[in-house]
Scaffold this motif. Structure first.
Motif, short mmCIF file in Angstrom:
data_model
loop_
_atom_site.label_atom_id
_atom_site.label_comp_id
_atom_site.label_asym_id
_atom_site.label_seq_id
_atom_site.Cartn_x
_atom_site.Cartn_y
_atom_site.Cartn_z
N ASP A 15 11.07 54.49 29.73
CA ASP A 15 11.55 54.87 30.52
C ASP A 15 10.81 56.54 30.76
O ASP A 15 10.76 57.10 28.98
N ASP A 16 11.43 56.86 31.68
CA ASP A 16 11.27 58.59 31.40
C ASP A 16 10.12 58.92 31.51
O ASP A 16 9.84 59.90 31.43
N HIS A 18 13.25 54.71 38.39
CA HIS A 18 13.77 54.96 37.18
C HIS A 18 14.42 56.52 38.30
O HIS A 18 14.62 57.60 37.57
N HIS A 47 15.85 62.01 37.68
CA HIS A 47 16.27 61.36 36.87
C HIS A 47 18.24 62.45 36.22
O HIS A 47 18.61 62.94 35.07
ZN ZN Z 1 16.13 57.47 31.70
#
Ligand code: ZN
Length: 274
Positions: free
Chosen positions: A69-70, A120, A124
């Motif tokens: 993720d991210d 995602h 965020h």
């Molecule tokens: Zn995240």
């Protein structure tokens, strides 16, 4: 597109895919239109009993999915891609839309490695479950579009930042985008940067067949942990598949196939699955 979808998809999904891929990249707009393939525009909704979120799948083989993720991250993601490629492991990347915009070349490299994308969000946000539909839908749409425009591959699922998602959001994410919501079964808390050895130990001790493993490719310790983590999982007999493959194996209400060999996958989730 790197054939992210399994081989056989119902006609509706195939049509949707073509529509999506052929659509020009949308410029920023105050009005966010739902994708053309959404079910509601066709008078359809997900049938009751459709599984909308997953932290694991009920598989009959030693299959797991590892997720990152991210990212993308300028230096760590390319390092991770090399580590994965050396082991012929396919992962799923829940990328942040604004970072895809910043790192289009790395996004393309993820796709070239045969990995899968998930959505995602664009910025965020910390508690998206509390957001109104319109601004969250805008984040999701922009992220979907920027991934597709830069990689040629559409994201196939959604991971809410912090795991924060409402039942209502799960429903429209599935109806309008074809996204199941993907949580996790194994969380090494790598974002707290406990050190590579701890990340490895936590993942190796907790992972079981069908599990979805959470990690983040923006922390150096996570990347340092990956060679030993991945080798350890392989040594335990686990085999890596992407999220869509894992979910396809597990089946959902309405699915009839239990598939143990990824090469034989013929069903997937999403609007085309029913
Ligand atoms: Zn995240």
């Amino acid at each position: 597109m790197k054939a992210k979808f399994p081989l056989v998809i119902l006609a509706a999904a195939t049509t949707a895919l073509v529509v999506t891929q052929c659509a020009p990249f949308k410029k920023k707009s105050a009005t966010v239109m739902a994708p053309k393939h959404n079910l509601q525009s066709q008078g359809l909704t997900a049938p009751s009993g459709t599984q909308l979120s997953y932290s694991h799948a009920n598989v009959t083989g030693p299959y797991i999915a590892i997720t990152f993720d991210d990212g993308p991250h300028a230096s760590l993601t390319p390092r991770l891609l090399d580590i994965l490629a050396a082991r012929n492991i396919k992962a799923t990347f829940y990328v942040v839309g604004d970072r895809v915009r910043m790192y289009p070349a790395i996004t393309r490299k993820i796709a070239a490695g045969g990995h899968e994308f998930g959505n995602h969000t664009w910025t965020h946000p910390m508690r998206p479950s509390t957001w109104a539909d319109a601004p969250l839908r805008s984040e999701i749409q922009r992220t979907h579009d920027v991934i597709l425009a830069n990689s040629g591959a559409a994201p196939l699922s959604y991971r809410p930042p912090g795991g924060s998602v409402s039942p209502h959001q799960k429903q429209w994410l599935f109806n309008d985008f074809g996204y199941p919501t993907i949580l996790w079964a194994v969380d090494p808390n790598d974002w707290k940067r406990p050190g590579a050895a701890v990340v490895t130990q936590r993942i190796l001790s907790a992972t079981k067949p069908g599990h979805i493993v959470l990690a983040h490719d923006i922390h150096p310790g996570t990347i340092e942990a990956m060679p030993a983590t991945l080798d350890g999982l392989l040594a335990r007999g686990f085999r890596f598949v992407t999220i869509s493959q894992l979910i396809g194996m597990g089946g959902t209400p309405g699915h009839v196939a239990v598939v143990t060999d990824p090469k034989q996958l013929t069903l997937s989730f999403g609007p085309g699955s029913f």
